[in-house]
Each structure stands twice: as C-alpha cells, then as structure tokens.
Write a protein that holds these residues in place. Structure first.
Motif, PDB file in Angstrom:
ATOM      1  N   VAL A 171     -11.714  -2.022   3.180  1.00 43.35           N
ATOM      2  CA  VAL A 171     -11.731  -3.275   3.928  1.00 43.35           C
ATOM      3  C   VAL A 171     -10.560  -3.392   4.895  1.00 43.35           C
ATOM      4  N   LYS A 172     -10.903  -3.588   6.164  1.00 45.77           N
ATOM      5  CA  LYS A 172      -9.924  -3.946   7.181  1.00 45.77           C
ATOM      6  C   LYS A 172     -10.159  -5.419   7.473  1.00 45.77           C
ATOM      7  N   ALA A 173      -9.305  -6.272   6.941  1.00 43.52           N
ATOM      8  CA  ALA A 173      -9.506  -7.713   7.073  1.00 43.52           C
ATOM      9  C   ALA A 173      -8.273  -8.361   7.690  1.00 43.52           C
TER      10      ALA A 173
ATOM     11  N   ILE B  63      -1.967   2.013   2.592  1.00 44.65           N
ATOM     12  CA  ILE B  63      -0.818   1.774   3.468  1.00 44.65           C
ATOM     13  C   ILE B  63      -0.575   2.974   4.369  1.00 44.65           C
ATOM     14  N   LYS B  64      -0.526   2.722   5.684  1.00 43.51           N
ATOM     15  CA  LYS B  64      -0.248   3.820   6.610  1.00 43.51           C
ATOM     16  C   LYS B  64       1.135   4.405   6.340  1.00 43.51           C
ATOM     17  N   ASN B  65       1.305   5.697   6.654  1.00 42.89           N
ATOM     18  CA  ASN B  65       2.568   6.362   6.301  1.00 42.89           C
ATOM     19  C   ASN B  65       3.788   5.715   6.952  1.00 42.89           C
TER      20      ASN B  65
ATOM     21  N   GLN C 173      -5.822  13.192  15.850  1.00 37.79           N
ATOM     22  CA  GLN C 173      -4.531  13.187  16.541  1.00 37.79           C
ATOM     23  C   GLN C 173      -4.462  12.126  17.631  1.00 37.79           C
ATOM     24  N   GLU C 174      -4.668  10.873  17.225  1.00 36.40           N
ATOM     25  CA  GLU C 174      -4.688   9.778  18.203  1.00 36.40           C
ATOM     26  C   GLU C 174      -3.435   9.762  19.079  1.00 36.40           C
ATOM     27  N   TYR C 175      -2.276   9.742  18.448  1.00 39.79           N
ATOM     28  CA  TYR C 175      -1.015   9.666  19.184  1.00 39.79           C
ATOM     29  C   TYR C 175      -0.294  11.010  19.205  1.00 39.79           C
TER      30      TYR C 175
ATOM     31  N   GLN D  29     -13.927   8.349   7.489  1.00 36.89           N
ATOM     32  CA  GLN D  29     -14.581   8.567   8.788  1.00 36.89           C
ATOM     33  C   GLN D  29     -14.430   7.295   9.607  1.00 36.89           C
ATOM     34  N   TRP D  30     -14.119   7.434  10.877  1.00 36.40           N
ATOM     35  CA  TRP D  30     -14.120   6.274  11.764  1.00 36.40           C
ATOM     36  C   TRP D  30     -15.346   6.337  12.685  1.00 36.40           C
ATOM     37  N   ASP D  31     -16.479   6.722  12.093  1.00 37.47           N
ATOM     38  CA  ASP D  31     -17.727   6.895  12.846  1.00 37.47           C
ATOM     39  C   ASP D  31     -18.462   5.568  12.994  1.00 37.47           C
TER      40      ASP D  31
ATOM     41  N   MET E 115       4.380   1.361  11.743  1.00 39.78           N
ATOM     42  CA  MET E 115       3.737   1.025  13.009  1.00 39.78           C
ATOM     43  C   MET E 115       2.323   1.589  13.066  1.00 39.78           C
ATOM     44  N   ASP E 116       2.168   2.791  13.550  1.00 40.29           N
ATOM     45  CA  ASP E 116       0.810   3.313  13.700  1.00 40.29           C
ATOM     46  C   ASP E 116       0.765   4.794  14.047  1.00 40.29           C
ATOM     47  N   PHE E 117       0.990   5.664  13.090  1.00 43.13           N
ATOM     48  CA  PHE E 117       0.729   7.094  13.259  1.00 43.13           C
ATOM     49  C   PHE E 117       1.379   7.704  14.491  1.00 43.13           C
TER      50      PHE E 117
ATOM     51  N   SER F 198      -7.062  -8.091  10.506  1.00 37.81           N
ATOM     52  CA  SER F 198      -6.305  -7.031  11.158  1.00 37.81           C
ATOM     53  C   SER F 198      -6.949  -6.771  12.509  1.00 37.81           C
ATOM     54  N   GLU F 199      -6.150  -6.854  13.560  1.00 41.34           N
ATOM     55  CA  GLU F 199      -6.635  -6.602  14.915  1.00 41.34           C
ATOM     56  C   GLU F 199      -7.939  -7.355  15.211  1.00 41.34           C
ATOM     57  N   GLY F 200      -7.978  -8.598  14.782  1.00 42.31           N
ATOM     58  CA  GLY F 200      -9.108  -9.451  15.129  1.00 42.31           C
ATOM     59  C   GLY F 200     -10.320  -9.355  14.228  1.00 42.31           C
TER      60      GLY F 200
ATOM     61  N   ILE G  59     -17.230   7.942  17.836  1.00 43.70           N
ATOM     62  CA  ILE G  59     -16.215   7.951  16.769  1.00 43.70           C
ATOM     63  C   ILE G  59     -14.956   7.306  17.322  1.00 43.70           C
ATOM     64  N   GLU G  60     -14.496   6.250  16.666  1.00 38.47           N
ATOM     65  CA  GLU G  60     -13.243   5.634  17.107  1.00 38.47           C
ATOM     66  C   GLU G  60     -12.123   6.652  16.913  1.00 38.47           C
ATOM     67  N   ARG G  61     -11.403   6.897  17.989  1.00 36.08           N
ATOM     68  CA  ARG G  61     -10.331   7.902  17.970  1.00 36.08           C
ATOM     69  C   ARG G  61     -10.855   9.279  17.577  1.00 36.08           C
ATOM     70  N   GLY G  62     -12.076   9.577  17.997  1.00 37.25           N
ATOM     71  CA  GLY G  62     -12.657  10.896  17.727  1.00 37.25           C
ATOM     72  C   GLY G  62     -12.427  11.817  18.911  1.00 37.25           C
TER      73      GLY G  62
ATOM     74  N   VAL H  10     -13.593   1.749   9.894  1.00 35.10           N
ATOM     75  CA  VAL H  10     -12.976   0.553   9.294  1.00 35.10           C
ATOM     76  C   VAL H  10     -13.228  -0.692  10.134  1.00 35.10           C
ATOM     77  N   ASN H  11     -13.421  -0.525  11.434  1.00 33.14           N
ATOM     78  CA  ASN H  11     -13.907  -1.632  12.260  1.00 33.14           C
ATOM     79  C   ASN H  11     -15.422  -1.653  12.100  1.00 33.14           C
ATOM     80  N   VAL H  12     -15.919  -2.669  11.428  1.00 30.70           N
ATOM     81  CA  VAL H  12     -17.340  -2.711  11.094  1.00 30.70           C
ATOM     82  C   VAL H  12     -18.031  -3.648  12.078  1.00 30.70           C
TER      83      VAL H  12
ATOM     84  N   TRP I  20      -8.098  -1.927   0.012  1.00 27.15           N
ATOM     85  CA  TRP I  20      -7.756  -3.008   0.945  1.00 27.15           C
ATOM     86  C   TRP I  20      -6.636  -2.517   1.848  1.00 27.15           C
ATOM     87  N   ARG I  21      -6.893  -2.462   3.144  1.00 26.88           N
ATOM     88  CA  ARG I  21      -5.895  -1.884   4.053  1.00 26.88           C
ATOM     89  C   ARG I  21      -4.783  -2.882   4.385  1.00 26.88           C
ATOM     90  N   CYS I  22      -3.579  -2.357   4.508  1.00 32.46           N
ATOM     91  CA  CYS I  22      -2.407  -3.201   4.773  1.00 32.46           C
ATOM     92  C   CYS I  22      -1.968  -3.158   6.239  1.00 32.46           C
TER      93      CYS I  22
END
Ligand code: GCU
Length: 683
Positions: free
Chosen positions: A284-286, A362-364, A395-397, A153-155, A367-369, A288-290, A161-164, A204-206, A321-323
C-alpha cells in the motif's frame, strides 16, 4: 563465448573438462515427493543438465549416479550419513546439498527442509556445475538470512512500466493481462534461481484499471499468474488502492474506522482468497504523492494499515505499508520543512501500534534512491514494528539502464551500516533479517528493472543488479567480489580478458556515476519528470522538497540541529554527532547535511569547488576507460551483447559529458572560482 542474453545467468552452456567426471554422477533423478515446486526443480535440473552435459536425466533411483531431490522428512537421512539434527537449524527454505560415494553408488542429494529449499538446492547445484566446481565431496548447508526476499513490479495495466527502462510490461497489455505468459514463467525461473520468494505484480501507484485487479474481472487472471510464481516458491501480492471501498464498493467513504469499510475489506479479502489460497497480501502506497489514504478522514497510518491487516489475518496475509510519505507540495522558501525528516516524523511515534501482520516498507535512504544518500534513520528505530527495507533495482536516478551503474556495492554499504539503535553492531542487515529486534516478519523488497526487451534489462550489464540483489539478500555476508565473479562466469564464461573487463566496469561504475552527477550527497540536479540527464536547477524551485540551495556563496542543505532542520538528530549516537559536525561528517555526504562555502576544505584536502571540477572531469575520463575495456573484448563476447553494451556506453559517454559541462559551468559561474588546473570549463 556464446551468450543468449534472454537466458541471462541461466545460460547452461556446455561444460568442458569436468564433463566426464560429472556424467558419472548425473545420469538419473529420483524425486521423493509430489509437489509443483519439486516438479519445477526437476524440470530445471533436466533442462540444465541436458544443456550442459548432453545427458537426459531418467527417472530412476537405482542408477549408478543419480540425483535425489526432495524434502528431509521423506528421506532416510541416516543411510546417507546425514544426522537429522542438521535440519533443526535449517529454516523452511533452507537445504542440504551433499554428494555421497559408497559401494559404487554415487548420489547427489538435494534435500530441502521443504520443497522450496529443494528448489534452491537444485539451482545451487546447477550453478556449481556451470562453474565447473568438483562435486565429489559436496557438503553444503544453507538457509536464507532474510524472510521476505521480494520484488516489486511497477507495471501498469496499459503495458507501461513506471520508471521502466527495458521496454513494456511482460505482464500486461492494453489494460489486460498478457495472453502469453511464457515470459512470466521465465521470469519466475530467474527470480527463483537467486532465491526471490515474493512479488507484487502491479505498480504501487494504483490507477483506475489496476484498482479492479481485486475484482472478478481480473481475479482469475491474477490467479493464473500467481500459480506460475507459486510453482517457483514465489508468493504473489497486489498493490491496492486505499479508496477501493468507494471506487469499487460504491461506499460514500474509505474511512478505515467506518464499520461498513471494515466489512467491505473483510469481504473483499475473503473473495481474493477464494481464488488464490496462498495469496501474500497487499502493498500500500497511501497518503503519498497524492495517492488516497487515511489522512482524508483524519485518521492515521495505524488505522489505515490495521483495517487491512484485520481482513487479511484469518488467511495469514500481510499488509506491506510503505513509508514513502512526505509533503510533495512544498515551497522552496520554507526552510523548516525537510523532506528527509518526513518518514521518521510520521512513523516513529507509531511504534507498537500496528497489528502483527503489518510490515512497514522503508526506502534505503530518507529521500529517494539517489546515487548517494545517508541510510534512513527510520530503519531499526521502531523496535516493536515489523520493518522491511526497499531498494530500487530499476536505475531511475542512476543512469536508467543506459549508463552502467552496478548497485551491489551501494546496497552492501546500506546493509553494513551500523545504526547503534541497540548499541554497537546494530546493523541494517541485522534489523531487516529480524534478529536485532525480534521482528516476526521482515526482509527486503526492491523495485524490479525488467521489461519485455530481449535481454530483460535493456543494458545487458544491468542484469547483474537483478542477479546480485537476489544473491546478496539471501546472504548479506556474501562479498561484492564473489557475487560479481559468479554473475560474470555464469553469463559470459571464463575468458580471463572478458572477466577482467566486465569486472572492472561493474566494480567501478557506481563511483564513476557519482563522480559525473550530483556531488557530495546533494542529489537530484536531473531533468524534471523523466529524471535522466543533468539540469542543475531542474527541481530547485519546484514543490518536491529536493533542493541544493546553491548561491554565489555556497551550496548544501543545513540539516544540523543548531542552525538547520535538525534531521541529523534522528540518528542514534554517535551517528547523530558525526553527521551534525562539519568536521566529522564524511565527505561523500557533506552537502546532504551542511551548507558550506565553495572554499570549504574537505577531508580529502580539496575544496568543495575543486572537488566538483575534478570529479566531473574524472567521471568522463573513466567512462572512456570503460569504453576502451569493452572494445578490448570484441569477438570474445557474443556479438549482439557486445553491440548492446557498446551502444549504451556511447550514450553514457554523451551523458557524462553533458553532466560534466552543465555542472562545472554552473558552479564556475556561481562561485567565480576558476579550476586550479586550468582545464577548460566547457559551456
Ligand atoms: C519516486 C518515483 C515515482 C514512484 C515513487 C514511489 O518518487 O519517481 O515514480 O512512484 O518514487 O516510490 O512511490
């Protein structure tokens, strides 16, 4: 047919011709063991069978036709002609589903290796009934292929919701948990019905408030939510803030090698497990993007992940641990930095250094989905480090649940991709199911696409992505067609016109979305921040590292070894050679790997510029076809559902037209090359 979109694929609509036959089998239920999960399974069977057959299952083991629900150890298997051997090869979450007709006694056996398996067997039976499959000689043996089948969940706790794209959070409101957790329970049912067994319940952004989820202020409520999921075989995880020792503990540092930091995490984890003994662990998103991470203290991912892993180990907890780590402060003039390279460059050298209860997520793609990307070369490249794959159901992108974009075909391509990391046949699915490298823990996670909209996913057809995700990762051999048909039947019933129309739209939607958006694997070209709608140069001069480098002569990113960033060399042979070569590189990824003139001829025979024009005209035309197909089934699907999809298709058409016109105009102006077919390039 009547579709209550809130019930999604668990409609349990009254069944027709098979009813009397089924009733002979399904009058009573015997549960052979006490457990919360078996209670959930029994409740679901009662609900579903009552709704489909009008039968109220009674608790009885002597009835003429009855269900026996339980685990194999509590069962006299021989009595039913099942050899105990069968269960040797069934995993903990697997099951046997068998119908027995002997001496006038009919029994449907739903036997799990554990209670979780029995729960999945119950949902399996309910699916068969809804599909009106004969049940008089069932003999099914099933085990999930993947160990972790997870939802992220990105709630956020403010309810956003991030990208909700389907309303607000069902978990949180006003920086607290929702008091009414009914929807969380119904969500658990939906997830369990397709085999999901893990969930992380915050973004993941806490941010500030979410950092406190691991404190006494919120742990009782985390526990309540975890209990709801646990009753459906789903383990709960939290995303954590790497700087927690400072922000919560008042320490002067979050350095993972500092003894006081290590102790702080140990105590914190012990406290969490006092509340939630079956807690799954941290995501954990560490760095990554600040977001905070070990880099601040001149430490790396290994030290960062391992300090958490040590704390979690006594409780069998995991660190995911996210990559997704890259330089997000790039300068477009700097052609040597390549975001696509980043995950591999950061993590590959660390193989074998993480503790056993760390799993890298690891994202598929690198880059980014995006609608089209190559498969991440990091997947499978670390033979001694547990890995899991990350998809994005949200479906962000890919149209933000306004445009229809059915992602199962894309995910299947990813899972079937051969990395050659251990020779031919080293597919992604064999990496993430743990078999190729013998990972102790592995699996698949995906960003959820649900919110508090009445139909969960905004676009009713987007429910198919959530359903399909679960069904596909349970068994990646399942075909797209099979998954799609199942979803349509369960959701809409059997009217052949409805089935044909919905199937047509779903199965074409990904390629159609690709046609009217960014061409040939180049990605982005979206409006900054929210990412919906076209803006060819929207990210072209920004810091995010996502460029197309179009000028009057050509377009594409040179990622070759000779003249480019060398990204292509992160693949094993023969993939490296294929991507590196202008001649061999598949058309759909051409601009991801090569910078070419607009006159470059594709394998399809067309030039790049002509391909851009044609696909963009076709994309809009095909959305018109979707609209015609959908309009053709008015009156044959529930009216509210009909209107929901109709409205969204209309918006999709507007979006596709905007994309077509912006992209075609931009490249006509840049290249000066007219369309060979002389179609109007709309301004
Ligand atoms: C994307 C997305 C962000 C998200 C990030 C991530 O960049 O736009 O909203 O936080 O992925 O996966 O961490």
């Amino acid at each position: 047919s009547n579709t209550d979109s809130y019930q999604a694929w668990l409609q349990y609509r009254p069944i027709g011709t098979k009813k009397e036959e089924y009733k002979k089998w399904l009058t009573a239920i015997e549960v052979n063991e006490e457990s919360q999960i078996l209670e959930s399974a029994a409740a679901e069977l009662k609900k579903g069978i009552h709704s489909m057959l009008g039968v109220t299952l009674v608790p009885d083991n002597s009835a003429e036709g009855h269900i026996i629900l339980g685990t194999y150890e509590q069962m006299d298997l021989k009595q039913y002609g099942i050899s105990p051997e069968v269960f040797r090869d069934v995993t903990d979450e697997g099951y046997v589903l068998k119908s027995v007709f002997e001496k006038e006694e009919r029994a449907v056996l739903l036997i799990g290796k554990t209670d979780r398996g029995a729960l999945y067997a119950a949902f399996h039976l309910l699916r068969l009934l809804q599909k009106e499959v004969p049940i008089d000689s069932l003999e099914v043996v099933e085990s999930p292929r993947n160990q972790f089948r997870m939802i992220n969940q990105w709630d956020n706790m403010d309810g956003s919701i991030e990208r909700g794209y389907a309303g607000q959070s069902i978990f949180y409101v006003d920086n607290d948990f929702n008091e009414d957790l009914t929807r969380v329970k119904d969500y658990a049912r939906l997830l369990a019905s397709v085999g999901i067994n893990a969930i992380s319940i915050n973004n993941v952004n806490v941010w500030d408030v979410e950092t406190k989820l691991v404190t006494k202020a919120f742990l009782p409520k985390v526990k309540a939510v975890s209990a709801i999921f646990a009753a459906y075989g789903i383990r709960s995880f939290l995303s954590i803030n790497f700087a927690s020792p400072m922000e919560l503990g008042g320490l002067g540092t979050a350095d993972p090698l500092s003894p006081e930091v290590e102790k702080w995490w140990k105590d914190k984890v012990a406290e969490i497990y006092e509340y939630i003994p079956d807690f799954g662990g941290f995501i954990v998103k560490a760095d990554s993007e600040g977001r905070p991470g070990p880099f601040t203290y001149d430490r790396g991912h290994v030290e960062g992940a391992n300090v958490l892993a040590k704390a979690l180990k006594p409780f069998e907890g995991k660190v995911i641990w996210r990559c997704f780590v890259y330089n997000h402060l790039q300068d477009w003039r700097d052609r040597s930095t390549d975001r696509a390279r980043a995950a591999y460059d950061h993590f590959k050298p660390l193989d074998g250094k993480f503790l056993e209860n760390v799993i890298l997520q690891i994202k598929n793609g690198p880059m980014d989905f995006q609608v089209r990307e190559p498969v991440s070369p990091l997947l499978g490249a670390m033979k001694q480090t547990n890995q899991m794959l990350e998809f994005q159901i949200a479906q962000e992108y890919t149209g933000q649940q306004i445009d229809v974009c059915y992602l199962i075909p894309q995910w299947k391509e990813v899972l079937d991709f051969d990395t050659y990391t251990k020779g031919e046949g080293s597919t992604i699915k064999s990496i993430v199911d743990g078999t190729l490298h013998g990972y102790q823990y592995s699996g698949i996670a995906a960003v959820s696409n649900i919110g508090d909209d009445g139909n969960w996913t905004g676009h009713t057809l987007a429910q198919a992505n959530l359903y399909g995700y679960g069904r596909l990762i349970w068994n990646p051999e399942r075909t797209t067609e099979e998954i799609t048909k199942d979803w349509i039947h369960l959701t809409f019933g059997y009217d052949p016109d409805v089935v044909d129309a919905v199937e047509y739209i779903l199965l074409h939607s990904w390629k159609v979305y690709e046609k009217y958006t960014a061409p040939l694997g180049i990605g982005w070209m979206v409006n900054p921040n929210h990412h919906y709608g076209p803006n060819v140069d929207g990210y072209e001069y920004s810091k995010w590292g996502t460029y197309h480098f179009a000028d009057r002569d050509g377009i594409g990113v040179d990622r070759t070894v000779e003249t480019g960033t060398g990204y292509s060399s992160q693949y094993e042979e023969p993939n490296a050679k294929v991507y590196d070569s202008l001649e061999l590189c598949p058309d759909e990824l051409l601009l991801f790997f090569h910078h070419v003139p607009y006159s470059h001829r594709l394998k399809s025979g067309e030039t790049v510029i002509q391909h851009i024009y044609t696909t963009h005209f076709e994309g809009v035309e095909e959305v018109e076809t979707f609209i015609a197909k959908w309009n053709g089934i008015e009156g044959k699907v529930d009216n509210a559902v009909f209107e929901n999809v109709k409205q969204r298709l209309k918006k999709q058409r507007d979006n596709a037209i905007e994309w077509r016109d912006q992209v075609n105009t931009y490249f006509y102006r840049k290249s000066g090359i007219p369309d060979q077919q002389n179609r109007t390039i709309h301004p």
